[in-house]
Structures are given as structure tokens and as C-alpha cells.
Design an enzyme around this catalytic site. Structure first.
Site, PDB file in Angstrom:
ATOM      1  CB  SER A 149      -1.086   0.030   1.168  1.00  0.00           C
ATOM      2  OG  SER A 149      -1.755  -0.937   0.771  1.00  0.00           O
TER       3      SER A 149
ATOM      4  CB  THR B  32      -4.605  -4.737   5.958  1.00  0.00           C
ATOM      5  OG1 THR B  32      -4.678  -5.954   5.170  1.00  0.00           O
ATOM      6  CG2 THR B  32      -3.303  -4.578   6.710  1.00  0.00           C
TER       7      THR B  32
ATOM      8  CE  LYS C 157      -8.959  -6.151   4.960  1.00  0.00           C
ATOM      9  NZ  LYS C 157      -9.022  -6.417   3.716  1.00  0.00           N
TER      10      LYS C 157
ATOM     11  CG  ASN D 202     -15.261 -22.258   4.314  1.00  0.00           C
ATOM     12  OD1 ASN D 202     -14.233 -21.866   3.588  1.00  0.00           O
ATOM     13  ND2 ASN D 202     -15.466 -22.337   5.620  1.00  0.00           N
ATOM     14  NE  ARG D 203     -10.505 -25.754   6.941  1.00  0.00           N
ATOM     15  CZ  ARG D 203      -9.358 -25.229   7.196  1.00  0.00           C
ATOM     16  NH1 ARG D 203      -8.241 -26.115   6.851  1.00  0.00           N
ATOM     17  NH2 ARG D 203      -9.141 -24.166   7.816  1.00  0.00           N
TER      18      ARG D 203
ATOM     19  CE1 TYR E 220      -0.285  -8.287  -2.699  1.00  0.00           C
ATOM     20  CE2 TYR E 220      -2.711  -8.572  -2.607  1.00  0.00           C
ATOM     21  CZ  TYR E 220      -1.518  -8.104  -2.162  1.00  0.00           C
ATOM     22  OH  TYR E 220      -1.665  -7.421  -1.002  1.00  0.00           O
TER      23      TYR E 220
ATOM     24  N   GLY F  54      -4.617 -11.386  -7.477  1.00  0.00           N
ATOM     25  CA  GLY F  54      -5.328 -10.144  -7.214  1.00  0.00           C
ATOM     26  C   GLY F  54      -4.626  -8.744  -7.511  1.00  0.00           C
TER      27      GLY F  54
HETATM   28  P1  ATR Z   1      -9.751 -13.588   5.577  1.00  0.00           P
HETATM   29  O1  ATR Z   1     -10.270 -12.617   6.613  1.00  0.00           O
HETATM   30  O2  ATR Z   1      -8.474 -13.539   4.787  1.00  0.00           O
HETATM   31  O3  ATR Z   1     -10.956 -14.162   4.924  1.00  0.00           O
HETATM   32  P2  ATR Z   1     -10.183 -15.551   7.470  1.00  0.00           P
HETATM   33  O4  ATR Z   1     -11.530 -14.947   7.944  1.00  0.00           O
HETATM   34  O5  ATR Z   1      -9.506 -16.519   8.562  1.00  0.00           O
HETATM   35  O6  ATR Z   1      -9.297 -14.805   6.896  1.00  0.00           O
HETATM   36  O7  ATR Z   1     -10.890 -16.997   6.670  1.00  0.00           O
HETATM   37  C1  ATR Z   1     -10.064 -17.763   5.947  1.00  0.00           C
HETATM   38  C2  ATR Z   1     -10.798 -18.581   5.175  1.00  0.00           C
HETATM   39  O8  ATR Z   1      -9.831 -19.432   4.483  1.00  0.00           O
HETATM   40  C3  ATR Z   1     -11.748 -19.564   5.432  1.00  0.00           C
HETATM   41  O9  ATR Z   1     -12.941 -19.691   5.026  1.00  0.00           O
HETATM   42  C4  ATR Z   1     -10.981 -20.835   5.969  1.00  0.00           C
HETATM   43  O10 ATR Z   1     -11.681 -22.054   5.849  1.00  0.00           O
HETATM   44  P3  ATR Z   1     -12.600 -22.645   7.212  1.00  0.00           P
HETATM   45  O11 ATR Z   1     -13.604 -21.459   7.347  1.00  0.00           O
HETATM   46  O12 ATR Z   1     -12.919 -23.825   7.160  1.00  0.00           O
HETATM   47  O13 ATR Z   1     -11.308 -22.491   8.473  1.00  0.00           O
HETATM   48  C5  ATR Z   1     -10.127 -20.865   4.832  1.00  0.00           C
HETATM   49  N1  ATR Z   1      -9.018 -21.769   4.933  1.00  0.00           N
HETATM   50  C6  ATR Z   1      -7.729 -21.243   5.384  1.00  0.00           C
HETATM   51  N2  ATR Z   1      -6.663 -22.248   5.272  1.00  0.00           N
HETATM   52  C7  ATR Z   1      -7.592 -23.383   4.742  1.00  0.00           C
HETATM   53  C8  ATR Z   1      -6.957 -24.441   4.246  1.00  0.00           C
HETATM   54  N3  ATR Z   1      -5.833 -25.325   4.500  1.00  0.00           N
HETATM   55  N4  ATR Z   1      -8.011 -25.397   3.510  1.00  0.00           N
HETATM   56  C9  ATR Z   1      -9.273 -25.053   3.433  1.00  0.00           C
HETATM   57  N5  ATR Z   1      -9.727 -23.746   3.889  1.00  0.00           N
HETATM   58  C10 ATR Z   1      -8.796 -23.046   4.369  1.00  0.00           C
END
Ligand code: ATR
Length: 279
Positions: A23, A68, A72, A157-158, A224, A246
Site C-alpha cells: 500500500s 488490514t 478489519k 468452504n471447508r 497475490y 489479485g
Molecule cells: P480472511 O479474513 O482473509 O478471509 P479468515 O476469516 O481467517 O481470513 O478466513 C480464512 C478462510 O480460508 C476460511 O474460509 C478458511 O476455511 P475455514 O472456514 O474452514 O477455516 C479458509 N482456509 C484457510 N486455510 C485453509 C485450508 N488449508 N483449507 C481450506 N480452507 C482454508
């Protein structure tokens, strides 16, 4: 004649960690291009010090901040007035200090739309869109994407419950649904797959839904890096028509913040070019 006693307007980005942030470079390029007299600092602030740091920046005459990861969402409690888009996203990435008040906004969603729609020319109206991940990044982009009236917007999502909560929150728009990675419907090809997980930051490639990619699919990673991200590599290996990181969203969200603060819209194209050349 220049008044040498007038301090330069101060801006900055607060994050933890923040040393990787581009930034400052982007805002300096914008300031040079638009002849704005301002400075932009990198401010590493841990979560427990966020409130003190923001208030001190405000007290000492700071004009605006980008916020950031990981602040946030938590920074919302410091804001006196919040824009509708930041409120919908549940996240703030831009603070403006005006007349003793803190205004909070979120420019991530519009930054993504500008990159997809203007820079990359991806039609979003009527598109089938798949978002991978259900964290803060997803929350910031779902509302703006739905406003472009896609045919469908799925969040995979996971942890299914997190995707479901976001889908339910935006359900008034109809076309949105949630699923785990291994149950992504693939009857209709996806025009756009957006990676909004943070997995790549740790070099991880989760079991993304291979069958969702076709040679008509445009893949976009909100992350990115200097080298192709794990998602970009996965997308190319599975035959995506195009795979983009990105950088454009980063520059576009910065331009939107810059315009909020300075009332001048910078030309993003040369800055984006320069960022990618130096990447
Ligand atoms: P951000 O604010 O950057 O979105 P976050 O709120 O911590 O960060 O969210 C991270 C996302 O990446 C979540 O959707 C997380 O999945 P879970 O909700 O199942 O935890 C996903 N994520 C991070 N590492 C992952 C991995 N190794 N496999 C699958 N999903 C992952």
C-alpha cells in the site's frame, strides 16, 4: 508561496504483520501522479494495541488509515459512522478522520468489481460464480458481486456452517447458496471461480473442487505474490481459461480509498503495470 509550517497530510496502513504491504508504494505513486502533498506510512500494530494506535494517529492530526488483516472486523467498534457497504461486509478497510469523527468504509468489494469488470472485462451479469472460502474476504465481496446480478453465486468452504451463515445473510438476493468443497454442484460450468481462502498464504492447496473448472472458467485469486499462488497453479493445472492473481483488486481498492481521502481519482492502469513489473 508554500507555507513551510503546514504539516503534510498523513495516512497509513495498520496491520499485523504489515511489512509485506504494497500500500505505501501504491499510494506514493498515486500521490505523485495526482500531485497530492501527502505521506503514507506502514504501521505495524498488534490487535491489543489497535485502539490506542488509531486514537493516537487521529489525535496527532492523521487524516486517514487503511486497515488490514487482522483488524478489519474489530476496528468497526472504533468507528463513529460506517458506510452501508462496510456495514454489509462486516469489515472496514478505510478510516477517514474528519471533524473529530472516525468514518469507516470498505473499498475491497468495489476494488474487485473494478478489476473484474473494467480491467479484465469479465461479464458478471448472468454469470455462474463460485467463491472458495467463507472468511472476512468473502464477506467483503459477496454483496457487491450480487449487485451485478449473477445467475448463481455459490460459496464453498471447508467449514460448511461459515459458508451457510454468509449465504443466509445475503439470501434476500435469491441466487446464493453454500456447500462444502466436495459437494460443489458442477452440472453447469462456472464462468468465474474466486479464491478467497487464506490457504495459499501458508502455501497450502486445499482439496478444491477439480470438476468445477472448465476451459471456459476464469479463475481469480484474491491473494497475490511474487510467484504464482498455489490456487493459480491449481487453476492452470485444471485447465482454466485464465488465472489471475489479485494485484488489480489491490490497486483498485487503494484508488477508491485515495479518492475518499483526497477527492481525486488516480489512474490505476500505470500503477498496476508498475506493481506487476516489480512483483
Ligand atoms: P480472511 O479474513 O482473509 O478471509 P479468515 O476469516 O481467517 O481470513 O478466513 C480464512 C478462510 O480460508 C476460511 O474460509 C478458511 O476455511 P475455514 O472456514 O474452514 O477455516 C479458509 N482456509 C484457510 N486455510 C485453509 C485450508 N488449508 N483449507 C481450506 N480452507 C482454508
Amino acid at each position: 508561496m508554500t507555507d513551510l509550517t503546514t504539516p503534510v497530510d498523513r495516512y497509513g496502513v495498520m496491520g499485523y504483520p504489515v511489512s509485506h504491504s504494497r500500500s505505501p508504494v501504491i499510494h506514493r505513486l498515486f500521490a505523485m501522479q495526482t500531485a497530492q502533498d501527502m505521506q503514507y506510512e506502514l504501521l505495524q500494530v498488534s490487535p491489543e494495541k489497535l485502539e490506542t494506535a488509531v486514537r493516537q494517529f487521529q489525535r496527532t492530526g492523521g487524516k486517514g488509515l487503511n486497515v488490514t488483516v487482522p483488524h478489519k472486523s474489530t476496528v468497526r467498534k472504533l468507528v463513529d459512522q460506517i458506510s452501508e457497504r462496510a456495514s454489509t461486509a462486516g469489515a472496514v478497510n478505510t478510516l477517514s478522520f474528519r471533524g473529530g469523527e472516525i468514518h469507516g468504509d470498505n473499498t475491497d468489494g468495489i476494488g474487485l468489481l473494478r478489476d473484474l469488470g473494467i480491467n479484465l472485462g469479465i461479464p458478471l451479469e448472468g454469470a455462474n460464480i463460485l467463491i472458495l472460502g467463507a472468511g472476512g474476504a468473502t464477506r467483503g465481496i459477496v454483496g457487491p458481486l450480487l449487485e451485478m446480478q449473477p445467475r448463481s453465486l455459490r460459496i464453498a468452504n471447508r467449514a460448511l456452517d461459515k459458508a451457510q451463515i454468509i449465504a443466509d445473510h445475503f439470501d434476500r438476493h435469491g441466487s446464493i447458496s453454500a456447500c462444502p468443497f466436495d459437494m460443489v454442484p458442477v452440472e453447469e460450468p462456472y464462468d468465474l471461480i474466486i479464491n478467497a481462502t487464506s490457504a495459499g498464504v501458508r502455501g497450502e492447496t486445499p482439496p478444491y473442487p477439480d470438476a468445477a473448472v472448465s476451459d471456459d472458467t476464469f479463475c481469480y485469486d484474491l491473494s497475490y505474490g511474487l510467484n504464482p499462488t498455489p490456487f493459480s497453479v491449481w487453476a492452470r493445472e485444471h485447465g482454466a481459461s485464465k488465472s489471475v492473481m489479485g494485484w488489480g483488486m489491490l490497486v483498485e481498492q487503494a484508488a477508491e480509498s485515495f479518492e475518499i481521502w483526497r477527492g481525486v481519482r488516480p489512474n490505476t492502469a500505470p500503477v498496476l503495470k508498475q506493481m506487476q513489473i516489480n512483483a
